[in-house]
Write a protein that holds these residues in place. Structure first.
Motif, PDB file in Angstrom:
ATOM      1  N   HIS A 169      30.410  31.728 103.441  1.00 46.53           N
ATOM      2  CA  HIS A 169      31.002  32.711 104.620  1.00 46.53           C
ATOM      3  C   HIS A 169      30.111  31.168 106.193  1.00 46.53           C
ATOM      4  CE1 HIS A 169      29.739  35.827 107.469  1.00 46.53           C
ATOM      5  NE2 HIS A 169      29.108  35.267 107.898  1.00 46.53           N
ATOM      6  N   HIS A 170      29.425  30.937 105.738  1.00 49.56           N
ATOM      7  CA  HIS A 170      29.588  29.418 106.519  1.00 49.56           C
ATOM      8  C   HIS A 170      30.838  28.431 106.943  1.00 49.56           C
ATOM      9  CE1 HIS A 170      27.958  26.090 109.357  1.00 49.56           C
ATOM     10  NE2 HIS A 170      27.928  24.968 107.942  1.00 49.56           N
ATOM     11  N   VAL A 171      31.906  28.381 106.364  1.00 49.29           N
ATOM     12  CA  VAL A 171      32.622  28.093 105.966  1.00 49.29           C
ATOM     13  C   VAL A 171      33.908  28.901 107.016  1.00 49.29           C
ATOM     14  CG1 VAL A 171      34.864  27.369 105.421  1.00 49.29           C
ATOM     15  CG2 VAL A 171      32.651  26.115 104.171  1.00 49.29           C
ATOM     16  N   THR A 172      33.725  29.932 106.332  1.00 50.23           N
ATOM     17  CA  THR A 172      34.309  30.810 107.197  1.00 50.23           C
ATOM     18  C   THR A 172      33.587  30.949 108.725  1.00 50.23           C
ATOM     19  OG1 THR A 172      34.612  32.396 105.825  1.00 50.23           O
ATOM     20  CG2 THR A 172      35.038  33.393 107.493  1.00 50.23           C
ATOM     21  N   HIS A 187      38.014  30.581 101.057  1.00 47.53           N
ATOM     22  CA  HIS A 187      38.494  30.424  99.666  1.00 47.53           C
ATOM     23  C   HIS A 187      38.866  29.165  99.357  1.00 47.53           C
ATOM     24  CE1 HIS A 187      36.528  33.599  98.051  1.00 47.53           C
ATOM     25  NE2 HIS A 187      37.063  34.668  98.859  1.00 47.53           N
ATOM     26  N   THR A 188      39.824  28.413 100.228  1.00 52.23           N
ATOM     27  CA  THR A 188      40.665  27.568  99.864  1.00 52.23           C
ATOM     28  C   THR A 188      39.820  26.300 100.380  1.00 52.23           C
ATOM     29  OG1 THR A 188      42.752  28.876 100.604  1.00 52.23           O
ATOM     30  CG2 THR A 188      43.010  26.693 100.349  1.00 52.23           C
ATOM     31  N   LEU A 189      39.673  26.122 101.074  1.00 50.27           N
ATOM     32  CA  LEU A 189      38.695  25.161 101.183  1.00 50.27           C
ATOM     33  C   LEU A 189      37.620  25.030  99.858  1.00 50.27           C
ATOM     34  CD1 LEU A 189      38.498  25.213 105.331  1.00 50.27           C
ATOM     35  CD2 LEU A 189      40.049  23.496 104.053  1.00 50.27           C
ATOM     36  N   MET A 190      36.536  25.878 100.127  1.00 50.17           N
ATOM     37  CA  MET A 190      35.847  25.808  98.496  1.00 50.17           C
ATOM     38  C   MET A 190      36.189  25.242  97.794  1.00 50.17           C
ATOM     39  SD  MET A 190      33.406  26.215 100.099  1.00 50.17           S
ATOM     40  CE  MET A 190      32.315  26.234  98.571  1.00 50.17           C
ATOM     41  N   ALA A 191      37.592  25.774  97.352  1.00 52.96           N
ATOM     42  CA  ALA A 191      38.209  25.070  95.929  1.00 52.96           C
ATOM     43  C   ALA A 191      38.010  23.957  96.041  1.00 52.96           C
ATOM     44  CB  ALA A 191      39.595  26.094  96.046  1.00 52.96           C
ATOM     45  N   GLN A 192      37.755  23.614  97.502  1.00 50.92           N
ATOM     46  CA  GLN A 192      38.294  21.545  97.293  1.00 50.92           C
ATOM     47  C   GLN A 192      36.454  21.356  96.421  1.00 50.92           C
ATOM     48  OE1 GLN A 192      41.105  19.752  99.164  1.00 50.92           O
ATOM     49  NE2 GLN A 192      40.050  16.878  98.995  1.00 50.92           N
ATOM     50  N   LEU A 193      36.052  22.337  96.247  1.00 50.74           N
ATOM     51  CA  LEU A 193      34.521  22.139  96.440  1.00 50.74           C
ATOM     52  C   LEU A 193      33.903  22.080  95.264  1.00 50.74           C
ATOM     53  CD1 LEU A 193      33.038  22.460 100.210  1.00 50.74           C
ATOM     54  CD2 LEU A 193      33.995  19.955  99.016  1.00 50.74           C
ATOM     55  N   ASP A 194      34.525  22.828  94.144  1.00 47.31           N
ATOM     56  CA  ASP A 194      34.289  23.321  93.061  1.00 47.31           C
ATOM     57  C   ASP A 194      33.502  22.353  91.918  1.00 47.31           C
ATOM     58  OD1 ASP A 194      34.889  24.691  90.050  1.00 47.31           O
ATOM     59  OD2 ASP A 194      34.127  25.879  91.363  1.00 47.31           O
ATOM     60  N   PRO A 195      32.559  22.397  91.786  1.00 50.93           N
ATOM     61  CA  PRO A 195      31.869  21.967  90.700  1.00 50.93           C
ATOM     62  C   PRO A 195      32.327  21.144  89.585  1.00 50.93           C
ATOM     63  CG  PRO A 195      30.410  23.118  91.028  1.00 50.93           C
ATOM     64  CD  PRO A 195      31.930  23.589  91.804  1.00 50.93           C
ATOM     65  N   ALA A 196      33.148  22.205  88.371  1.00 49.22           N
ATOM     66  CA  ALA A 196      34.125  21.952  88.104  1.00 49.22           C
ATOM     67  C   ALA A 196      35.059  21.061  88.082  1.00 49.22           C
ATOM     68  CB  ALA A 196      34.903  23.728  87.360  1.00 49.22           C
ATOM     69  N   LEU A 197      35.924  21.480  89.501  1.00 48.59           N
ATOM     70  CA  LEU A 197      36.994  20.640  89.363  1.00 48.59           C
ATOM     71  C   LEU A 197      36.452  19.029  89.995  1.00 48.59           C
ATOM     72  CD1 LEU A 197      40.603  19.980  90.526  1.00 48.59           C
ATOM     73  CD2 LEU A 197      39.699  20.476  92.980  1.00 48.59           C
ATOM     74  N   ASP A 204      43.100  31.918 115.363  1.00 47.88           N
ATOM     75  CA  ASP A 204      44.277  32.227 114.837  1.00 47.88           C
ATOM     76  C   ASP A 204      44.329  32.872 113.812  1.00 47.88           C
ATOM     77  OD1 ASP A 204      44.892  33.115 117.816  1.00 47.88           O
ATOM     78  OD2 ASP A 204      45.976  31.518 117.865  1.00 47.88           O
ATOM     79  N   ALA A 205      44.202  32.030 112.710  1.00 47.31           N
ATOM     80  CA  ALA A 205      43.882  31.720 111.329  1.00 47.31           C
ATOM     81  C   ALA A 205      43.342  32.653 110.229  1.00 47.31           C
ATOM     82  CB  ALA A 205      43.812  30.322 110.461  1.00 47.31           C
ATOM     83  N   ASP A 206      43.629  33.168 109.499  1.00 45.59           N
ATOM     84  CA  ASP A 206      43.258  34.110 108.189  1.00 45.59           C
ATOM     85  C   ASP A 206      42.155  33.237 107.489  1.00 45.59           C
ATOM     86  OD1 ASP A 206      42.223  35.633 106.320  1.00 45.59           O
ATOM     87  OD2 ASP A 206      44.210  36.066 105.121  1.00 45.59           O
ATOM     88  N   CYS A 207      40.768  33.747 108.411  1.00 45.30           N
ATOM     89  CA  CYS A 207      39.986  32.336 108.054  1.00 45.30           C
ATOM     90  C   CYS A 207      38.978  32.622 106.583  1.00 45.30           C
ATOM     91  CB  CYS A 207      38.987  31.951 109.364  1.00 45.30           C
ATOM     92  SG  CYS A 207      39.629  31.625 110.531  1.00 45.30           S
TER      93      CYS A 207
END
Length: 226
Positions: free
Chosen positions: A163-166, A183-193, A175-178
């Motif tokens: 929500h903070h990132v949003t 979700h897209t940005l947070m995927a790059q910060l996933d601990p498993a990745l 204008d973006a679908d924030c």
């Protein structure tokens, strides 16, 4: 209950209009209101136990530590650990909760660029770098506390961060679908990745940090001319 305050309030909906969005912030995660105030000596013991547990987890992984080892490292009696945390799961949960609250305080009320006072894109850059470095330091603990598949995107800590990132995206690219973009940005910060890329692929952490900065710049930069 951990994060009880946050769970009671749903994130605000995505604005329907395209008008500029004013900066907003999240309520901080608080201490469980049912938890009594600790005496000074009890608070010191708790801090020593959490510090000792964090060091053991970093050295050997969350799966291998015992309550007895944590008590010995903190130089307190074994009974103190069990009275304060109940069992090993309670100790690890408290350790992660302590880390989450410190990190949230940093991006909500700390100094810029992670905290308020910097442009939204700059705060996004700082947020991702701080997340990557925190995950690298606490990787074993975060993997051990990874929610099951059904709760992966609904657990309170994940919701707070996303929500903070949003909110930052709504300021930077209104204008973006924030919501989806967060979700897209947070995927790059996933601990498993992060575990896969650093531990299994052998990538240096600096490469992940550079990739995050590049991603944020591409997302928040000017739209290409048609």
């Amino acid at each position: 209950m951990l994060y009880a305050g946050f769970m009671s309030a749903a994130p605000p909906p995505v604005p329907a209009s395209q008008d500029p969005v004013q900066p907003q912030e999240l309520p901080q995660l608080g201490i469980d209101p049912d938890e009594p105030c600790l005496r000074a000596d009890a608070a010191r013991n708790r801090a020593r136990l959490l510090e000792a547990a964090a060091l053991l987890v970093a050295e050997r992984g969350a799966d291998s530590i015992t309550m007895e080892e944590v008590a010995a490292a903190a130089r307190v009696g074994k009974g103190t650990v069990f009275r304060r945390f109940g069992d090993r799961t309670g100790l690890l949960t408290a350790l992660l909760d302590h880390s989450e609250k410190k990190f949230q305080a940093a991006f909500l009320t700390g100094p810029p660029p992670l905290g308020p006072g910097a442009p939204p894109a700059e705060r996004l850059r700082a947020f991702g770098l701080a997340m990557l470095r925190r995950s690298a330091e606490e990787l074993e603990l975060q993997l051990a506390a990874e929610p099951e598949a059904g709760r992966r995107f609904t657990s309170p800590p994940r919701r707070v961060l996303r929500h903070h990132v949003t909110l930052l995206l709504r300021e930077a690219v209104p204008d973006a679908d924030c919501e989806v973009l967060a979700h897209t940005l947070m995927a790059q910060l996933d601990p498993a990745l992060i575990h896969h890329l650093i531990r299994q692929c052998g990538m240096p952490p600096e490469r992940l940090e550079s990739a995050w900065l590049d991603l944020v710049d591409r997302v928040t930069g000017p739209a290409p001319a048609h």
